[in-house]
Design an enzyme around this catalytic site. Sequence first.
Site, PDB file in Angstrom:
ATOM      1  N   LEU A   1      22.480  47.513  40.040  1.00  0.00           N
ATOM      2  CA  LEU A   1      23.529  47.204  41.004  1.00  0.00           C
ATOM      3  C   LEU A   1      24.905  47.453  40.397  1.00  0.00           C
ATOM      4  O   LEU A   1      25.139  47.148  39.219  1.00  0.00           O
ATOM      5  CB  LEU A   1      23.432  45.738  41.455  1.00  0.00           C
ATOM      6  CG  LEU A   1      22.087  45.247  41.992  1.00  0.00           C
ATOM      7  CD1 LEU A   1      22.262  43.881  42.636  1.00  0.00           C
ATOM      8  CD2 LEU A   1      21.469  46.243  42.959  1.00  0.00           C
TER       9      LEU A   1
ATOM     10  N   GLY B   1      18.508  46.581  38.704  1.00  0.00           N
ATOM     11  CA  GLY B   1      18.291  47.199  40.010  1.00  0.00           C
ATOM     12  C   GLY B   1      17.667  48.587  39.904  1.00  0.00           C
ATOM     13  O   GLY B   1      16.977  49.030  40.826  1.00  0.00           O
TER      14      GLY B   1
ATOM     15  N   GLU C   1      18.544  41.222  33.658  1.00  0.00           N
ATOM     16  CA  GLU C   1      19.374  40.099  34.107  1.00  0.00           C
ATOM     17  C   GLU C   1      18.719  38.754  33.817  1.00  0.00           C
ATOM     18  O   GLU C   1      19.378  37.714  33.827  1.00  0.00           O
ATOM     19  CB  GLU C   1      19.710  40.220  35.607  1.00  0.00           C
ATOM     20  CG  GLU C   1      18.565  39.948  36.565  1.00  0.00           C
ATOM     21  CD  GLU C   1      17.732  41.186  36.838  1.00  0.00           C
ATOM     22  OE1 GLU C   1      17.858  42.172  36.090  1.00  0.00           O
ATOM     23  OE2 GLU C   1      16.927  41.152  37.783  1.00  0.00           O
TER      24      GLU C   1
HETATM   25  C1  LIG Z   1       8.592  45.194  44.821  1.00  0.00           C
HETATM   26  C2  LIG Z   1       9.434  44.327  45.686  1.00  0.00           C
HETATM   27  C3  LIG Z   1      10.434  43.539  44.908  1.00  0.00           C
HETATM   28  C4  LIG Z   1      11.347  42.767  45.802  1.00  0.00           C
HETATM   29  C5  LIG Z   1      12.417  42.097  45.044  1.00  0.00           C
HETATM   30  C6  LIG Z   1      13.645  41.932  45.810  1.00  0.00           C
HETATM   31  C7  LIG Z   1      14.800  41.701  45.242  1.00  0.00           C
HETATM   32  C8  LIG Z   1      14.927  41.697  43.776  1.00  0.00           C
HETATM   33  C9  LIG Z   1      16.238  41.258  43.397  1.00  0.00           C
HETATM   34  C10 LIG Z   1      16.803  41.534  42.251  1.00  0.00           C
HETATM   35  C11 LIG Z   1      16.235  42.369  41.177  1.00  0.00           C
HETATM   36  C12 LIG Z   1      17.189  43.408  40.768  1.00  0.00           C
HETATM   37  C13 LIG Z   1      18.453  42.829  40.194  1.00  0.00           C
HETATM   38  C14 LIG Z   1      19.438  43.556  39.917  1.00  0.00           C
HETATM   39  C15 LIG Z   1      20.671  43.026  39.312  1.00  0.00           C
HETATM   40  C16 LIG Z   1      21.516  44.170  38.757  1.00  0.00           C
HETATM   41  O1  LIG Z   1      21.164  45.319  38.858  1.00  0.00           O
HETATM   42  S1  LIG Z   1      22.989  43.736  38.012  1.00  0.00           S
HETATM   43  C17 LIG Z   1      23.395  45.213  37.065  1.00  0.00           C
HETATM   44  C18 LIG Z   1      22.651  45.157  35.787  1.00  0.00           C
HETATM   45  N1  LIG Z   1      22.861  46.391  35.066  1.00  0.00           N
HETATM   46  C19 LIG Z   1      23.070  46.395  33.794  1.00  0.00           C
HETATM   47  O2  LIG Z   1      23.115  45.377  33.141  1.00  0.00           O
HETATM   48  C20 LIG Z   1      23.271  47.757  33.190  1.00  0.00           C
HETATM   49  C21 LIG Z   1      24.332  47.722  32.165  1.00  0.00           C
HETATM   50  N2  LIG Z   1      24.591  49.061  31.658  1.00  0.00           N
HETATM   51  C22 LIG Z   1      23.912  49.578  30.632  1.00  0.00           C
HETATM   52  O3  LIG Z   1      23.010  49.013  30.085  1.00  0.00           O
HETATM   53  C23 LIG Z   1      24.400  50.941  30.189  1.00  0.00           C
HETATM   54  O4  LIG Z   1      25.657  51.200  30.776  1.00  0.00           O
HETATM   55  C24 LIG Z   1      23.417  52.080  30.497  1.00  0.00           C
HETATM   56  C25 LIG Z   1      23.045  52.104  31.983  1.00  0.00           C
HETATM   57  C26 LIG Z   1      22.167  51.957  29.651  1.00  0.00           C
HETATM   58  C27 LIG Z   1      24.112  53.448  30.170  1.00  0.00           C
HETATM   59  O5  LIG Z   1      24.581  53.406  28.861  1.00  0.00           O
HETATM   60  P1  LIG Z   1      25.577  54.542  28.335  1.00  0.00           P
HETATM   61  O6  LIG Z   1      25.873  54.253  26.917  1.00  0.00           O
HETATM   62  O7  LIG Z   1      25.053  55.889  28.672  1.00  0.00           O
HETATM   63  O8  LIG Z   1      26.895  54.365  29.251  1.00  0.00           O
HETATM   64  P2  LIG Z   1      28.007  53.210  29.160  1.00  0.00           P
HETATM   65  O9  LIG Z   1      27.417  51.913  28.819  1.00  0.00           O
HETATM   66  O10 LIG Z   1      29.128  53.716  28.316  1.00  0.00           O
HETATM   67  O11 LIG Z   1      28.481  53.138  30.691  1.00  0.00           O
HETATM   68  C28 LIG Z   1      29.207  54.226  31.283  1.00  0.00           C
HETATM   69  C29 LIG Z   1      30.090  53.633  32.363  1.00  0.00           C
HETATM   70  O12 LIG Z   1      29.272  53.083  33.395  1.00  0.00           O
HETATM   71  C30 LIG Z   1      29.680  51.741  33.634  1.00  0.00           C
HETATM   72  N3  LIG Z   1      28.512  50.951  34.088  1.00  0.00           N
HETATM   73  C31 LIG Z   1      27.368  50.763  33.459  1.00  0.00           C
HETATM   74  N4  LIG Z   1      26.525  50.000  34.170  1.00  0.00           N
HETATM   75  C32 LIG Z   1      27.167  49.697  35.305  1.00  0.00           C
HETATM   76  C33 LIG Z   1      26.829  48.929  36.451  1.00  0.00           C
HETATM   77  N5  LIG Z   1      25.625  48.311  36.602  1.00  0.00           N
HETATM   78  N6  LIG Z   1      27.732  48.817  37.426  1.00  0.00           N
HETATM   79  C34 LIG Z   1      28.949  49.411  37.325  1.00  0.00           C
HETATM   80  N7  LIG Z   1      29.332  50.164  36.260  1.00  0.00           N
HETATM   81  C35 LIG Z   1      28.456  50.298  35.269  1.00  0.00           C
HETATM   82  C36 LIG Z   1      30.214  51.274  32.303  1.00  0.00           C
HETATM   83  O13 LIG Z   1      31.061  50.176  32.490  1.00  0.00           O
HETATM   84  C37 LIG Z   1      30.965  52.508  31.861  1.00  0.00           C
HETATM   85  O14 LIG Z   1      32.184  52.570  32.548  1.00  0.00           O
HETATM   86  P3  LIG Z   1      33.507  53.079  31.807  1.00  0.00           P
HETATM   87  O15 LIG Z   1      33.739  52.140  30.671  1.00  0.00           O
HETATM   88  O16 LIG Z   1      34.558  53.002  32.864  1.00  0.00           O
HETATM   89  O17 LIG Z   1      33.223  54.474  31.349  1.00  0.00           O
END
Ligand SMILES: CCCCC/C=C\C/C=C\CC/C=C/CC(=O)SCCNC(=O)CCNC(=O)[C@H](O)C(C)(C)COP(=O)(O)OP(=O)(O)OC[C@H]1O[C@@H](n2cnc3c(N)ncnc32)[C@H](O)[C@@H]1OP(=O)(O)O
Length: 179
Positions: free
Chosen positions: A99, A144, A169
């Site tokens: 997400l 997500g 998370e």
């Molecule tokens: C089967 C039926 C099931 C039914 C179930 C129903 C519902 C279930 C409900 C919930 C389950 C799902 C829950 C979801 C919650 C979420 O998703 S919250 C988001 C959690 N995400 C993270 O924690 C990811 C964090 N990011 C990372 O680990 C890394 O960024 C990466 C993805 C591994 C990439 O690493 P990399 O080194 O290549 O890049 P950077 O870290 O430098 O990132 C680049 C750039 O992107 C920005 N960014 C990263 N992640 C996010 C994000 N999630 N949202 C927005 N922006 C993001 C990061 O800040 C960098 O930005 P910049 O500094 O401006 O360049």
Amino acid sequence: MYARSGLLSQRSCSSHGRECATPVLAAQRRNNSTATKIAVEFDQSTGVAVMRLQGPPVNSLSLDFLTELCINVEKLEMDKNCRGLILTSSQPKVFSAGLDIMEIYGKSPERCGEFWRAVQEMWLKLYGSSMVTIAAINGSSPAGGCLMSMTCDYRIMADNPRYSIGLNETQLGIVAPFW
Ligand SMILES: CCCCC/C=C\C/C=C\CC/C=C/CC(=O)SCCNC(=O)CCNC(=O)[C@H](O)C(C)(C)COP(=O)(O)OP(=O)(O)OC[C@H]1O[C@@H](n2cnc3c(N)ncnc32)[C@H](O)[C@@H]1OP(=O)(O)O
């Protein structure tokens, strides 16, 4: 983008064997973005579509992204010639970062509600699809991103120790709902 013979856009829902669900209309109504975050290639000869996630930098699931994803899944769903869907990423090293946290930070309850409904719509559409769905996970897929791939029928992940997948998370004490 929906790259195929162009038949789909001219057909009405009723000309297909599958039902045209109303959520796509809701999704289309709220899709104001002109940027394309999803690219679809449909191979008529195999009946398999490849959907590439191309939302730089990390395919985070914003409202626009989710809306475009849902619209494209629904279009394929309505095409009786499409039997299979492969979901993969065009971004290097990342399938999806989950997400888009900026969609839930400092936003109004109404906006958060709209976003959360779009999240539900995404996984319900994939999980309930009559197509065979495969997630080709060619990079990290936390939270997500993991959810999205879990809703597919099959998952194949690139064998690279730098890529991780899971509901990270939970490390913050946040758990998926029980339903
Ligand atoms: C089967 C039926 C099931 C039914 C179930 C129903 C519902 C279930 C409900 C919930 C389950 C799902 C829950 C979801 C919650 C979420 O998703 S919250 C988001 C959690 N995400 C993270 O924690 C990811 C964090 N990011 C990372 O680990 C890394 O960024 C990466 C993805 C591994 C990439 O690493 P990399 O080194 O290549 O890049 P950077 O870290 O430098 O990132 C680049 C750039 O992107 C920005 N960014 C990263 N992640 C996010 C994000 N999630 N949202 C927005 N922006 C993001 C990061 O800040 C960098 O930005 P910049 O500094 O401006 O360049």
